[in-house]
Design a protein around this motif. Structure first.
Motif, PDB file in Angstrom:
ATOM      1  N   VAL A 182       0.862  -1.182   0.000  1.00 26.54           N
ATOM      2  CA  VAL A 182       0.000   0.000   0.000  1.00 26.54           C
ATOM      3  C   VAL A 182       0.899   1.232   0.000  1.00 26.54           C
ATOM      4  O   VAL A 182       1.742   1.381   0.893  1.00 26.54           O
ATOM      5  N   CYS A 183       0.758   2.084  -1.005  1.00 23.34           N
ATOM      6  CA  CYS A 183       1.582   3.295  -1.081  1.00 23.34           C
ATOM      7  C   CYS A 183       0.894   4.405  -0.296  1.00 23.34           C
ATOM      8  O   CYS A 183      -0.251   4.761  -0.570  1.00 23.34           O
ATOM      9  N   LEU A 184       1.605   4.922   0.683  1.00 24.96           N
ATOM     10  CA  LEU A 184       1.017   5.918   1.577  1.00 24.96           C
ATOM     11  C   LEU A 184       1.623   7.288   1.361  1.00 24.96           C
ATOM     12  O   LEU A 184       2.836   7.447   1.415  1.00 24.96           O
TER      13      LEU A 184
ATOM     14  N   TRP B 146      -7.531   8.409   1.032  1.00 25.91           N
ATOM     15  CA  TRP B 146      -7.762   7.248   0.153  1.00 25.91           C
ATOM     16  C   TRP B 146      -6.801   6.108   0.489  1.00 25.91           C
ATOM     17  O   TRP B 146      -7.137   4.946   0.378  1.00 25.91           O
ATOM     18  N   ASP B 147      -5.579   6.478   0.896  1.00 27.43           N
ATOM     19  CA  ASP B 147      -4.582   5.461   1.228  1.00 27.43           C
ATOM     20  C   ASP B 147      -4.993   4.748   2.520  1.00 27.43           C
ATOM     21  O   ASP B 147      -4.754   3.556   2.703  1.00 27.43           O
ATOM     22  N   GLU B 148      -5.639   5.502   3.387  1.00 27.77           N
ATOM     23  CA  GLU B 148      -6.120   4.936   4.641  1.00 27.77           C
ATOM     24  C   GLU B 148      -7.216   3.900   4.350  1.00 27.77           C
ATOM     25  O   GLU B 148      -7.262   2.834   4.948  1.00 27.77           O
TER      26      GLU B 148
ATOM     27  N   GLU C  21      -5.761  10.184  -5.483  1.00 29.50           N
ATOM     28  CA  GLU C  21      -5.013  11.455  -5.440  1.00 29.50           C
ATOM     29  C   GLU C  21      -4.513  11.689  -4.029  1.00 29.50           C
ATOM     30  O   GLU C  21      -5.033  11.135  -3.067  1.00 29.50           O
ATOM     31  N   SER C  22      -3.504  12.527  -3.917  1.00 29.75           N
ATOM     32  CA  SER C  22      -3.085  12.935  -2.579  1.00 29.75           C
ATOM     33  C   SER C  22      -3.745  14.277  -2.304  1.00 29.75           C
ATOM     34  O   SER C  22      -3.883  15.114  -3.202  1.00 29.75           O
ATOM     35  N   SER C  23      -4.173  14.479  -1.057  1.00 28.57           N
ATOM     36  CA  SER C  23      -5.003  15.651  -0.782  1.00 28.57           C
ATOM     37  C   SER C  23      -4.162  16.927  -0.654  1.00 28.57           C
ATOM     38  O   SER C  23      -4.702  17.987  -0.416  1.00 28.57           O
TER      39      SER C  23
ATOM     40  N   PHE D 203      -3.286  13.235  -8.815  1.00 32.20           N
ATOM     41  CA  PHE D 203      -4.071  12.223  -9.549  1.00 32.20           C
ATOM     42  C   PHE D 203      -3.148  11.398 -10.439  1.00 32.20           C
ATOM     43  O   PHE D 203      -3.517  11.094 -11.572  1.00 32.20           O
ATOM     44  N   ALA D 204      -1.961  11.071 -10.007  1.00 29.88           N
ATOM     45  CA  ALA D 204      -1.014  10.564 -10.990  1.00 29.88           C
ATOM     46  C   ALA D 204      -0.151   9.380 -10.563  1.00 29.88           C
ATOM     47  O   ALA D 204       0.178   8.543 -11.403  1.00 29.88           O
ATOM     48  N   VAL D 205       0.238   9.296  -9.294  1.00 27.22           N
ATOM     49  CA  VAL D 205       1.264   8.321  -8.909  1.00 27.22           C
ATOM     50  C   VAL D 205       0.896   6.884  -9.323  1.00 27.22           C
ATOM     51  O   VAL D 205       1.719   6.168  -9.883  1.00 27.22           O
ATOM     52  N   GLY D 206      -0.347   6.462  -9.066  1.00 25.18           N
ATOM     53  CA  GLY D 206      -0.729   5.077  -9.356  1.00 25.18           C
ATOM     54  C   GLY D 206      -0.531   4.706 -10.819  1.00 25.18           C
ATOM     55  O   GLY D 206       0.105   3.696 -11.142  1.00 25.18           O
TER      56      GLY D 206
HETATM   57  N1  LIG Z   1       5.249  10.356  -1.030  1.00 25.47           N
HETATM   58  C1  LIG Z   1       4.526   9.273  -1.346  1.00 25.47           C
HETATM   59  N2  LIG Z   1       4.916   8.040  -0.921  1.00 25.47           N
HETATM   60  C2  LIG Z   1       4.195   6.932  -1.242  1.00 25.47           C
HETATM   61  N3  LIG Z   1       3.082   6.973  -1.969  1.00 25.47           N
HETATM   62  C3  LIG Z   1       2.644   8.169  -2.413  1.00 25.47           C
HETATM   63  C4  LIG Z   1       3.338   9.375  -2.142  1.00 25.47           C
HETATM   64  N4  LIG Z   1       2.675  10.402  -2.715  1.00 25.47           N
HETATM   65  C5  LIG Z   1       1.595   9.852  -3.321  1.00 25.47           C
HETATM   66  N5  LIG Z   1       1.571   8.510  -3.148  1.00 25.47           N
HETATM   67  C6  LIG Z   1       0.535   7.551  -3.615  1.00 25.47           C
HETATM   68  O1  LIG Z   1      -0.017   8.030  -4.826  1.00 25.47           O
HETATM   69  C7  LIG Z   1      -1.402   8.318  -4.689  1.00 25.47           C
HETATM   70  C8  LIG Z   1      -1.780   9.484  -5.568  1.00 25.47           C
HETATM   71  O2  LIG Z   1      -0.981  10.606  -5.290  1.00 25.47           O
HETATM   72  P1  LIG Z   1      -0.822  11.860  -6.264  1.00 25.47           P
HETATM   73  O3  LIG Z   1      -0.580  11.355  -7.636  1.00 25.47           O
HETATM   74  O4  LIG Z   1       0.362  12.582  -5.698  1.00 25.47           O
HETATM   75  O5  LIG Z   1      -2.073  12.650  -6.129  1.00 25.47           O
HETATM   76  C9  LIG Z   1      -1.599   8.497  -3.199  1.00 25.47           C
HETATM   77  O6  LIG Z   1      -2.920   8.218  -2.839  1.00 25.47           O
HETATM   78  C10 LIG Z   1      -0.608   7.473  -2.625  1.00 25.47           C
HETATM   79  O7  LIG Z   1      -1.141   6.155  -2.681  1.00 25.47           O
END
Ligand SMILES: Nc1ncnc2c1ncn2[C@@H]1O[C@H](COP(=O)(O)O)[C@@H](O)[C@H]1O
Ligand SMILES: Cc1cc2nc3c(=O)[nH]c(=O)nc-3n(C[C@H](O)[C@H](O)[C@H](O)COP(=O)(O)OP(=O)(O)OC[C@H]3O[C@@H](n4cnc5c(N)ncnc54)[C@H](O)[C@@H]3O)c2cc1C
Lengths: 248, 322
Positions: free
Chosen positions: A5-7, A36-38, A118-120, A125-128
């Motif tokens: 699980v990526c947090l 969302w990660d929670e 997404e991260s709040s 909206f991109a990492v996954g």
């Molecule tokens: N620093 C981080 N470390 C690990 N996972 C992350 C991190 N930042 C974002 N993520 C993961 O990527 C998702 C989307 O993030 P984002 O694309 O930054 O909006 C988050 O819900 C996390 O599951």
């Protein structure tokens, strides 16, 4: 099967946002697991506890400095078996996804990766999606339900105007949103005690480049005061919406 | 060099958001001196296709292949990346909806193109390439600078005006080489709403919160929505209670919408709710509590009982229409 699980470590959703010196002002901020990660972690725990699934280990992975450790410990208290922290300041989604992929690509056992939609904080909206592309594995986005049967996952994903049930083989990246778990799990006292002894591996990052930068932070402009209309005067409101706001 | 835009249809017609995307792409193409190319996987007829020209598409690439019947992220990524390479893409634009959110990040890595998600305006500058965007779920704004040569944007719905330019588009069929073995996701079931407005596409939204008291009281809210051609929405506790379907939940953890008009009945206006609706052009709040935070976000407010105010609004709209 192992679930990663990526947090992301983000300011609590009720934080009053301030900027100072062209940066987010962290003074007094309470940090939490990205909502969302929670939920993703909660679902991962449910799947591990369900004897009918092959899931036997849940690992959380975070890209972050030592300041993200309280958040990681909270995830361990909720129930993750172990944690990995890649010791770098997150710069943008692209580099975060790349660092995650450099770590995850070495894992050879049967597994599944969960990220939030997404991260709040920076709303990337991109990492996954980026992570799945770096890893060269399938991805399913907008996931609101996840079940595992053998080497297969059954996921529901949101499509425009509906819901689709999709079958897919592991490994893949599930990008999850609301619905994946009902309520985020709250750490119990026992979990908090146990979390202190659980392994938290710290990995040095490879050198990385971000492809985007954030600058010129500003607060939203103050809204003009709300125009109050007498409850007996619905007609006046409709008139204003038509002629003043021009939205009808 | 090209600005490439990914379009979508619903029931045989292009979505309004696709016309917004083409207008947006055309405005960028004019600024950087390039062509606008639209990709259409949609099943639409020739007359409908030509409408993309109305908003500035110089060229339309149509793709009809069974492999694209359902959204397989890898197969779609391969197709769009192939077209992007062939047409020498500078900027690629996708909608900020379920499809765009699934594909844009993969394409960003595939094309080594920096991504800006949920753009609401044209870039503020092209060199450096800077785009204004929401951060902290709308509690702040910033510019995101993209340092790569190629760029990808997802555009928020209803944030860019349609601009007519009357181009006669060149229409070309594009036949990608895909085989069924490349598809890794199998769709086993679909539940699709029919005939109803899609919440994220709607220009007017009527929404209810816990102040509506019970699921039995949604009649007037639905009637008002029907009259206004609006979609219905709700706050999170309402969907958690099962009063309304989850697909209606708006806010930080639900849907993020930006209609022209958002009517909030019995919603307190918690910060997490506002994160999903604060980009609405006009907000109307109906709440019994004059100190409810929703009034700080609203443009127009009525302090009153939703059960009484909604029927009066219905009468007033009927009168307006007559
Ligand atoms: N620093 C981080 N470390 C690990 N996972 C992350 C991190 N930042 C974002 N993520 C993961 O990527 C998702 C989307 O993030 P984002 O694309 O930054 O909006 C988050 O819900 C996390 O599951
Ligand atoms: C991490 C996190 C994420 C969250 N995400 C979301 C989200 O995405 N979306 C969301 O909505 N919430 C979200 N919440 C919950 C949010 O904090 C609020 O609890 C929720 O928005 C409150 O919903 P409500 O306004 O319907 O209910 P309440 O807060 O109970 O408000 C009801 C309102 O109705 C008014 N009222 C009562 N009777 C009447 C009447 N007869 N007529 C008119 N008005 C009346 C009351 O004065 C009150 O203001 C989240 C919370 C957390 C912690």
């Amino acid at each position: 099967m192992k679930i990663f699980v990526c947090l992301a470590n983000v300011p609590d959703t009720t934080t009053k946002i301030k900027f100072a010196d062209q940066k987010f002002d962290e003074t007094g901020v309470q940090w939490v697991i990205n909502p969302w990660d929670e939920l993703a972690l909660t679902r991962a725990m449910e799947l591990k506890e369900d004897a009918g699934t092959p899931v036997n280990e849940v690992t959380v992975v975070t890209i972050g400095t030592i300041s993200s450790e309280p958040t990681i410990r909270k995830a361990l208290a909720i129930g993750a078996d172990n944690a990995v922290r890649i010791d770098a300041e997150p710069k943008d989604s692209y580099s975060v996804a790349w660092l995650l992929s450099e770590y995850l690509k070495n894992y050879e056992g049967d597994h599944l990766v969960l990220t939030g939609i997404e991260s709040s904080d920076y709303n990337g909206f991109a990492v996954g999606g980026m992570l799945s592309e770096f890893l060269g594995v399938p991805s399913v986005s907008g996931v609101s339900a996840l079940d595992i049967e053998g080497d297969h996952a059954k996921v529901s994903r949101e499509i425009d105007g509906g819901l689709e049930q999709v079958a897919i083989k592991t490994p893949f990246v599930a990008i999850v949103q609301k619905g994946i778990a009902k309520e985020p799990r709250i750490p119990a006292m026992r979990g908090i005690m146990m979390a202190r002894k659980k392994p938290l591996e710290v990995v040095s990052p490879l050198s990385f480049d971000n492809v985007t930068d954030m600058l010129d932070f500003e607060l939203p402009k103050a809204k003009p005061q709300c125009k109050m209309i007498n409850p007996e005067n619905a007609k006046e409101l409709i008139g204003l919406l038509q002629n003043e706001a021009k939205v009808l | 060099m090209a600005v490439i835009v990914f379009t979508e249809s619903w029931d045989g017609k292009f979505k309004k958001s696709s016309f917004e995307l083409v207008s947006y792409a055309k405005a960028m193409a004019d600024s950087v001196g390039s062509k606008t190319i639209a990709i259409s996987i949609a099943s639409v007829d020739q007359d409908e296709l030509k409408k993309l020209g109305l908003y500035g598409a110089d060229k339309i690439l149509t793709v009809s292949n069974e492999a694209f019947k359902t959204l397989d992220n890898q197969v779609y990524t391969k197709l769009i990346a192939e077209i992007a390479e062939k047409e020498d893409v500078r900027i690629l634009v996708l909608p900020h909806n379920n499809t765009g959110k699934a594909l844009a990040p993969r394409l960003s890595v595939r094309l080594k193109a920096g991504l800006v998600s949920a753009a609401v305006k044209l870039p503020s500058s092209y060199d450096p390439f800077k785009v204004y965007k929401k951060v902290f779920s709308g509690k702040g704004f910033a510019h995101q600078v993209v340092n790569t040569e190629k760029k990808i944007l997802t555009l928020s719905n209803n944030s860019f005006e349609l601009i007519e330019s009357n181009t006669i588009p060149e229409i070309e069929e594009y036949s990608p080489e895909v085989s069924a073995t490349e598809i890794s996701t199998t769709v086993v079931d679909i539940q699709k709403q029919t005939g109803k407005l899609i919440l994220t596409d709607a220009e007017i939204v009527v929404s209810g919160g816990r102040g509506m008291k019970s699921s039995d009281n949604w009649g007037p809210l639905e009637e008002l929505a029907e009259l206004l051609g609006a979609a219905t929405a709700c706050s999170r506790p309402v969907s958690d209670e099962g009063w309304r379907p989850h697909s209606e939940h708006t806010g930080q953890t639900g849907k993020i919408i930006a209609p022209n008009l958002y009517i909030a009945a019995g919603i307190s206006g918690a910060i997490q709710h506002l994160a999903g609706v604060s980009s609405s052009k006009c907000i109307v709040a109906i709440n019994t509590d004059k100190d409810a935070p929703i009034f700080e976000a609203a443009d127009y407010g009525i302090v009153g009982d939703a059960a009484k105010v909604l029927p009066e609004l219905i009468e007033a709209v009927k009168e307006m229409k007559a």
